[in-house]
Design a protein around this motif. Structure first.
Motif, PDB file in Angstrom:
ATOM      1  N   ALA B  85      27.907  20.116 158.466  1.00 51.48           N
ATOM      2  CA  ALA B  85      27.014  19.657 157.406  1.00 51.48           C
ATOM      3  C   ALA B  85      26.378  18.359 157.840  1.00 51.48           C
ATOM      4  O   ALA B  85      26.973  17.579 158.574  1.00 51.48           O
ATOM      5  CB  ALA B  85      27.792  19.459 156.102  1.00 51.48           C
ATOM      6  N   VAL B  86      25.134  18.152 157.389  1.00 51.05           N
ATOM      7  CA  VAL B  86      24.463  16.902 157.720  1.00 51.05           C
ATOM      8  C   VAL B  86      24.905  15.847 156.711  1.00 51.05           C
ATOM      9  O   VAL B  86      25.145  16.146 155.542  1.00 51.05           O
ATOM     10  CB  VAL B  86      22.929  17.105 157.742  1.00 51.05           C
ATOM     11  CG1 VAL B  86      22.414  17.530 156.379  1.00 51.05           C
ATOM     12  CG2 VAL B  86      22.225  15.857 158.217  1.00 51.05           C
ATOM     13  N   VAL B 110      21.941  14.660 148.522  1.00 51.41           N
ATOM     14  CA  VAL B 110      23.134  15.519 148.600  1.00 51.41           C
ATOM     15  C   VAL B 110      22.732  16.967 148.331  1.00 51.41           C
ATOM     16  O   VAL B 110      23.135  17.888 149.045  1.00 51.41           O
ATOM     17  CB  VAL B 110      24.211  15.047 147.602  1.00 51.41           C
ATOM     18  CG1 VAL B 110      25.332  16.062 147.516  1.00 51.41           C
ATOM     19  CG2 VAL B 110      24.748  13.680 148.015  1.00 51.41           C
ATOM     20  N   ALA B 111      21.859  17.157 147.325  1.00 55.37           N
ATOM     21  CA  ALA B 111      21.396  18.504 147.001  1.00 55.37           C
ATOM     22  C   ALA B 111      20.622  19.106 148.159  1.00 55.37           C
ATOM     23  O   ALA B 111      20.772  20.290 148.477  1.00 55.37           O
ATOM     24  CB  ALA B 111      20.522  18.461 145.748  1.00 55.37           C
ATOM     25  N   VAL B 112      19.790  18.270 148.806  1.00 56.60           N
ATOM     26  CA  VAL B 112      19.023  18.770 149.951  1.00 56.60           C
ATOM     27  C   VAL B 112      19.978  19.177 151.068  1.00 56.60           C
ATOM     28  O   VAL B 112      19.849  20.253 151.649  1.00 56.60           O
ATOM     29  CB  VAL B 112      18.029  17.692 150.451  1.00 56.60           C
ATOM     30  CG1 VAL B 112      17.345  18.161 151.725  1.00 56.60           C
ATOM     31  CG2 VAL B 112      16.984  17.390 149.390  1.00 56.60           C
ATOM     32  N   ALA B 113      20.963  18.299 151.336  1.00 51.05           N
ATOM     33  CA  ALA B 113      21.900  18.572 152.433  1.00 51.05           C
ATOM     34  C   ALA B 113      22.656  19.867 152.197  1.00 51.05           C
ATOM     35  O   ALA B 113      22.960  20.605 153.136  1.00 51.05           O
ATOM     36  CB  ALA B 113      22.874  17.405 152.598  1.00 51.05           C
ATOM     37  N   PHE B 200      13.166  24.447 150.248  1.00 45.47           N
ATOM     38  CA  PHE B 200      12.574  23.120 150.135  1.00 45.47           C
ATOM     39  C   PHE B 200      11.634  23.072 148.932  1.00 45.47           C
ATOM     40  O   PHE B 200      11.642  22.122 148.156  1.00 45.47           O
ATOM     41  CB  PHE B 200      11.834  22.780 151.427  1.00 45.47           C
ATOM     42  CG  PHE B 200      11.272  21.390 151.443  1.00 45.47           C
ATOM     43  CD1 PHE B 200      12.118  20.282 151.546  1.00 45.47           C
ATOM     44  CD2 PHE B 200       9.905  21.169 151.336  1.00 45.47           C
ATOM     45  CE1 PHE B 200      11.617  19.006 151.559  1.00 45.47           C
ATOM     46  CE2 PHE B 200       9.394  19.884 151.338  1.00 45.47           C
ATOM     47  CZ  PHE B 200      10.240  18.801 151.452  1.00 45.47           C
ATOM     48  N   ALA B 201      10.843  24.140 148.778  1.00 43.41           N
ATOM     49  CA  ALA B 201       9.923  24.197 147.648  1.00 43.41           C
ATOM     50  C   ALA B 201      10.695  24.163 146.331  1.00 43.41           C
ATOM     51  O   ALA B 201      10.295  23.481 145.378  1.00 43.41           O
ATOM     52  CB  ALA B 201       9.070  25.460 147.732  1.00 43.41           C
ATOM     53  N   GLU B 202      11.850  24.874 146.305  1.00 46.79           N
ATOM     54  CA  GLU B 202      12.668  24.858 145.079  1.00 46.79           C
ATOM     55  C   GLU B 202      13.194  23.475 144.787  1.00 46.79           C
ATOM     56  O   GLU B 202      13.191  23.015 143.651  1.00 46.79           O
ATOM     57  CB  GLU B 202      13.845  25.824 145.248  1.00 46.79           C
ATOM     58  CG  GLU B 202      13.457  27.285 145.063  1.00 46.79           C
ATOM     59  CD  GLU B 202      14.603  28.209 145.444  1.00 46.79           C
ATOM     60  OE1 GLU B 202      14.311  29.316 145.902  1.00 46.79           O
ATOM     61  OE2 GLU B 202      15.774  27.785 145.277  1.00 46.79           O
TER      62      GLU B 202
END
Lengths: 473, 474
Positions: B85-86, B110-113, B200-202
């Motif tokens: 995980a990043v 955090v959500a993006v990661a 990403f769009a979401e």
């Protein structure tokens, strides 16, 4: 070995109170050693160092040359719209037979008469010895002209690229293909067939009249020229007895090219409060001036390479523009470049192009010896150093150009032009003039650099074009 | 021919010796003694080759022109077992998210990661292909990925190699709807995290702050800067007539980096009885000091290479680091380094084993580089730039090392060593030996301190070739 004592988190947390003054606190009393402001922009500017600078008396430098009867074929520019390639009609005058066409009117329909043909890499476009009857313009791609040696082996005559053409003379005068033409890369060409050309001739009386004069050998005035196209100087030699000895004179160009000094300028502004007070240990104005002058000198080098008027890239004679044989810059290409002139003083190439040359040398198990230039070791090819210059552009698809030049006024080479002794001169050819202080207490200085570059003889400057970087093979 | 007489045992026992034995004679003679020797001493080329600059006041401030950083650092990953995980905060290294701040910024990251999906690629597998729809953001967690584009005449050109921590697709995901301009292919076994354009769009849809940030990124105009990211100095050139000439000034960084002199110290103890009596023919104290100083200097060189604050390995700019393409250091890669530090390169610095590996690669390519003479020593060189050995450059457990290329000197904006001369009780430049006193046990103490640091004046003065395999057998 000694052990490094890392400050442990425990002591940092305050369990051990410091017994003496910390360095952080001590620094508040001490004077920090400061550097002058640094910038990444400064390069060694090898071109400015390598060019001999000639002092220009009154802002203009005239290059007088022998009278030349232009035979030159220029390059033609093609435009692509939605996959259709078309040559710009006015550019057709770059073709030798059409150069002196008295009117523009037939060119437009002549441009439409070309048909687009595409060839895959390795395909033969025209074979030597077969009757020629077409004019080819290369819109994209590279074409090898292949001749035969005395003993029948193939020999590479030239490599043609975008804008080049072949078959113009054969179309007008008839004849066979002197060489074979083979596509090295995928090629897009425009071809004008004899049939289409005849149609154009019958459609336009003026075009036919022009072509008729060309085909009539008695109508064309033939001036004696030497192999560079210069008006010949008649000489007699090896004669016996008392033949009449030719009388001659050396004719000059009537409208020689004049180079005006270009200028790079900026107005440097320094607030008087900064200039007056914050001068220990470094003079603020001087540092501002130093960085500005560095930026100006970088621009100067950029202009010397890229300026459309006097920039070296735009002043390479068409006959001195070579194409790489395969794509990456190989030792063979550099040898071909060197063969075009005497006394090549240096190559000028982008650092990445130099890396590509080195890679190609390594591929051939060569380790060229370096030479020293001003105390700096430089990679050299046949003893000619390759000076790096990051002002030579690299296109989006990774192609660049390598320049080779002979330098100096004595050698009929490439020279830099500047004028020394200008008012408020700060460095040779660069002046800093005080403009005054405005209502906001900002003092202004006009910083100007005057420069240009001249190619005395066309053969002094050559270019290797379409050098591909990063080729994996 | 002379005969060698082996001392026979029976002769010694039966006959009394007729002259003085050497063992007895040694009791009268003086033994010639060497000074104490030490294996830890190396040639310390880095210390010799770095130009040393006086840093009075203990601090050295490197002033630079104002730069607008593009923010192209490397990302860090954590792994639990095989799951990679990043680190969410590290996502700010992406130019897209660099200035992303706000109340719920951290939770958004955090959500993006969490939306990244992990995929393994084997060597040679294509990750994204030229001309296909650009479909997301890819982070290379482990392994090497090569980027190839299309040249002018349709053939493949190398655009570069990405290693662990690098990424691609960030500009495509912002612009949206583009195609891949290159082919990314796994060179080694790779672990890649990807974020699809959809996800990403979401995410953008869900977070107001993120949407505003991305919109701003799309529309914002960058401030005027030169090729190196510095605030531009406006210059007009080639004009004729009387156009308005731009006014300009050279802006400086407001918080320039300051280098404090670091210290290596030790307390040397000598018993007074030893120091007083056993001094013929060598001064005991001097020998103790000599060896201590050698050890300190070795440590100094180690720190100049490895220190996390000022060490050269950690101070190289991200844009000046290149991983090897295959593994072993090839001539092409050394040439690539030279193209990076093309302004007056000074010297290479490599572990002796890396130099040997490079020599092997040269032999394999069939070239024999000539060596150069440096102060009477024959030093191996590449393109007439000497390659100095330095055993302080670490070689990792799996035999990977680094090669440095340095431009040295203050006048050409290179790398400089910092020290301060004229300190109290100075013994050598930048090194002091101070008498601390004698304690109740009659032990004398000396404090030996060396003060030093190193500064990279301009980022393009130092390049690093990373992941250099030194033990490849093939």
């Amino acid at each position: 070995m000694t052990e490094l004592l890392e400050p442990t988190p425990a002591s940092a947390a305050g369990q051990q109170t410091p017994h003496s003054l910390s360095t952080g606190a001590a620094r508040q009393l001490a004077t920090t050693t400061k550097t002058v402001p640094h910038t990444r922009e400064i390069t060694p500017r090898w071109l400015l160092r390598g060019l001999p600078w000639v002092d220009v008396g009154a802002g203009t430098y005239r290059v007088n040359r022998r009278l030349t009867y232009t035979v030159g074929d220029g390059r033609l520019t093609c435009v692509t719209t939605a996959g259709r390639v078309r040559v710009i009609p006015a550019q057709l005058r770059e073709l030798a037979p059409l150069r002196d066409l008295p009117t523009d009117e037939p060119l437009d329909s002549l441009a439409d008469a070309f048909e687009q043909r595409e060839y895959a890499a390795g395909q033969t476009i025209a074979a030597a010895g077969t009757p020629a009857g077409q004019l080819f313009l290369i819109a994209h791609g590279k074409v090898d002209a292949i001749g035969a040696t005395q003993h029948g082996a193939a020999s590479l005559v030239a490599t043609l690229a975008e804008g080049d053409h072949f078959g113009a003379a054969q179309l007008v005068y008839g004849g066979e293909w002197p060489h074979s033409f083979r596509a090295v890369t995928p090629c897009v060409t425009l071809a004008l067939t004899r049939q289409a050309f005849e149609q154009q001739l019958s459609a336009s009386a003026r075009l036919r009249a022009h072509v008729d004069t060309l085909q009539d050998p008695s109508a064309a005035p033939t001036q004696p020229v030497n192999k560079y196209g210069e008006a010949a100087v008649d000489l007699a030699s090896g004669h016996r007895g008392e033949p009449p000895i030719p009388a001659t004179f050396v004719d000059y160009e009537c409208a020689p090219r004049e180079y005006e000094l270009a200028v790079a300028q900026t107005v440097l502004r320094v607030h008087t409060r900064v200039a007056d007070l914050y001068n220990e240990p470094m003079d603020q104005t001087e540092q501002q001036l130093r960085l500005t002058i560095e930026a100006l000198r970088e621009r100067q080098e950029h202009e010397l390479v890229n300026n459309p008027d006097f920039g070296l890239l735009h002043n390479v004679d068409l006959g001195q523009r070579l194409q790489t044989r395969t794509g990456p810059p190989t030792p063979e290409d550099l040898d071909a470049l060197l063969a075009r002139r005497r006394k090549t003083k240096f190559f000028l190439a982008h650092p990445r192009a130099i890396a590509a040359v080195r890679t190609q040398c390594t591929r051939r198990r060569l380790y060229p010896h370096g030479v020293e230039v001003d105390g700096t070791p430089m990679t050299a090819w046949r003893g000619v150093p390759m000076l790096p210059c990051d002002k030579i552009p690299i296109s989006d698809n990774g192609t660049t150009t390598i320049l080779a030049m002979r330098a100096g006024e004595d050698n009929n080479g490439v020279i830099g032009l500047r004028q020394t002794g200008i008012a408020d001169e700060y460095q040779p050819g660069l002046s800093v003039r005080f403009l005054g202080i405005d209502g906001n207490a900002i003092s202004s200085y006009l910083v100007s650099a005057y420069f240009s570059a001249a190619v005395l003889v066309a053969s002094a400057l050559g270019a290797l074009e379409n050098v591909e970087l990063g080729r994996t093979t | 021919m002379t005969e060698v007489l082996e001392p026979g045992t029976e002769i010694d026992e039966q006959r009394p010796s007729q002259s003085l034995s050497t063992a007895a004679a040694r009791n009268l003679a003086t033994t010639t003694k060497s000074v104490p020797q030490m294996q830890g001493i190396t040639s310390r080329w880095l210390l010799r080759q770095l130009p040393w600059v006086q840093a009075s006041g203990g601090t050295y401030r490197v002033n630079r022109r104002l730069s607008y950083v593009v923010g192209d650092g490397r990302l860090t990953f954590t792994n639990v077992g095989d799951n990679v995980a990043v680190v969410p905060g590290e996502l700010r290294e992406l130019p897209l998210l660099r200035t992303f701040e706000g109340d719920d910024a951290d939770s958004t990251l955090v959500a993006v990661a969490e939306r990244f999906t992990q995929r393994e690629y084997s060597a040679g597998e294509v990750i994204v292909e030229f001309g296909h729809q650009a479909d997301g953001l890819y982070l290379v967690a482990h392994g090497k990925v090569s980027k190839t584009g299309v040249g002018k005449y349709g053939e493949a050109t190398t655009l570069g190699v990405l290693a662990g921590g690098d990424y691609f697709g960030d500009s495509e995901i912002v612009a949206g709807g583009g195609i891949w301009e290159f082919t990314a292919k796994a060179v080694t076994r790779c672990t890649v995290l990807s974020l699809s354009e959809q996800s990403f769009a979401e995410l953008v849809e869900r977070s107001e702050a993120l949407r505003a940030h991305v919109e701003a990124q799309r529309s914002s105009a960058a401030p005027a800067r030169n090729d190196h990211g510095e605030a531009a100095i406006d210059v007009a050139s080639g004009h004729s007539g009387e156009p308005e000439i731009p006014s300009t000034f050279a802006d400086y960084e407001l918080a320039p980096r300051e280098y404090e002199l670091s210290v290596a110290q030790t307390v040397l103890r000598v018993h007074t009885r030893v120091a007083d009596l056993y001094n013929e023919p060598m001064d005991q104290l001097e020998q103790q000091l000599r060896l201590t100083i050698e050890a300190l200097r070795e440590r100094q060189e180690h720190e100049l290479v490895n220190n996390h604050d000022f060490g050269l390995l950690h101070n190289a700019d991200m844009s000046m680091r290149a991983p090897t393409r295959g593994g072993p250091p090839t001539p092409d890669e050394f040439d690539e380094l030279l193209a990076m530090v093309w302004k007056d390169p000074g010297f290479f610095l490599a572990h002796p084993r890396a130099i040997a590996a490079f020599g092997r690669e040269c032999t394999k390519s069939g070239v024999y580089p000539t060596s150069v003479d440096v102060g009477g020593h024959k030093i191996p060189a590449w393109r007439d730039i000497p390659i100095f050995p330095c055993n302080k450059i670490p070689v990792s457990e799996n035999y990977a090392s680094s090669v440095l290329l340095v431009r040295a000197g203050e006048h050409n904006q290179g790398v400089v060593g910092l020290h301060q001369t004229g300190i109290p009780d100075e013994y050598q430049p930048g090194l002091s030996v101070r008498f601390m006193g004698i304690n109740e046990k009659a032990v004398i103490s000396y404090l030996v301190s060396a003060y030093y640091s190193a500064a990279v004046l301009v980022p393009d003065a130092l390049a690093v070739l990373e992941d250099v395999e030194v033990g490849r057998e093939d």
